[in-house]
Design an enzyme around this catalytic site. Sequence first.
Site, short mmCIF file in Angstrom:
data_model
loop_
_atom_site.label_atom_id
_atom_site.label_comp_id
_atom_site.label_asym_id
_atom_site.label_seq_id
_atom_site.Cartn_x
_atom_site.Cartn_y
_atom_site.Cartn_z
N THR A 12 36.05 35.30 38.63
CA THR A 12 35.65 35.01 37.26
C THR A 12 34.87 33.71 37.15
O THR A 12 33.94 33.60 36.33
CB THR A 12 36.91 34.94 36.36
OG1 THR A 12 37.57 36.20 36.39
CG2 THR A 12 36.55 34.61 34.93
N SER A 54 38.33 39.91 43.26
CA SER A 54 39.42 39.60 44.18
C SER A 54 40.27 40.81 44.51
O SER A 54 41.00 40.80 45.51
CB SER A 54 40.29 38.47 43.63
OG SER A 54 40.98 38.86 42.47
N THR A 83 41.38 35.33 40.70
CA THR A 83 42.80 34.98 40.57
C THR A 83 43.76 36.11 40.92
O THR A 83 44.91 35.85 41.26
CB THR A 83 43.10 34.51 39.14
OG1 THR A 83 42.82 35.56 38.21
CG2 THR A 83 42.27 33.28 38.79
N ASP A 84 43.32 37.36 40.87
CA ASP A 84 44.28 38.47 40.97
C ASP A 84 44.96 38.54 42.34
O ASP A 84 46.13 38.93 42.42
CB ASP A 84 43.60 39.80 40.65
CG ASP A 84 43.36 39.98 39.16
OD1 ASP A 84 43.98 39.24 38.37
OD2 ASP A 84 42.55 40.84 38.79
#
Length: 282
Positions: A12, A54, A83-84
Amino acid sequence: MTELLLIHSGGTIGMVPGPEGLTPKAGLLESHVAARLPEGVTLRTHAFDPLLDSAEVGPRQWNLFLDLIEAHPDMPVILTHGTDTMAFTGAALTQALVGTGRRVVLCGAMHPLDQGGDAEGNLDLALQAVLAGGVGVDLAFAGRLLPAAGLVKHDSHAEDSFRSQPQAPAGVPAHRRFDGRRLAVLTLTPGLPAAALRAALAELDGAVLRVFGAGTVMSDAALLQVLADAAAAGKRLRAVSQCEAGGLEPGAYAAGAALWAAGVENGGTDTPEAALIRLWLA
């Protein structure tokens, strides 16, 4: 002159709004990093092409990250990442780099650059941390530097979305690369059919088992036999708690005795991500 390696995998932080939602924009992240460099620091950049969500990051990409880090032996590293799956990558790099003396700071964001969110602050913190020196792998996020060994994505939307659970020290791994073994995290749930667990384990070379509380499991003889058969067949099974914090304590409850008798390893305070990486690098 200090040289800094930036590995931009995607996420992101480097996206911009598009007609169908956020989409990666080449060069955006690199320009922001370059504009923040203090005098006397030279930036070396490797950006993935195409940039990755990710959700696409796994063993192959972890090996690529490690190859890039090793190819620049004297440089601290910033790795930008979605982030995932940040917790998996944090555990992977932490354990794979034990004993190498390398400094890596992970960085991501819940909102893209230039959108008035958290991206700029996270990037500033990452640069500050990586140029300060030191050893180890951390995540720069929401004003905090978190050990990457035990990351947990605690919230799917909030800017302060990560926690870091203390982990047992990792020894020098038997391997520093991720091979083609078939490993997964499986969750034991009330009523889980033994046949379903057997079918899953039949397709795997080993698994992390998320068990209840401090280390208990249902008293289902058929299910416990599945675990014993898998362990006897050489499949490594490592148990962790379904609780975010606290870990396992074998012997605390009789309801857990059958788990250890079946040959399941005690994952202690391992997060599921950390336990999975321990299996991969064993």
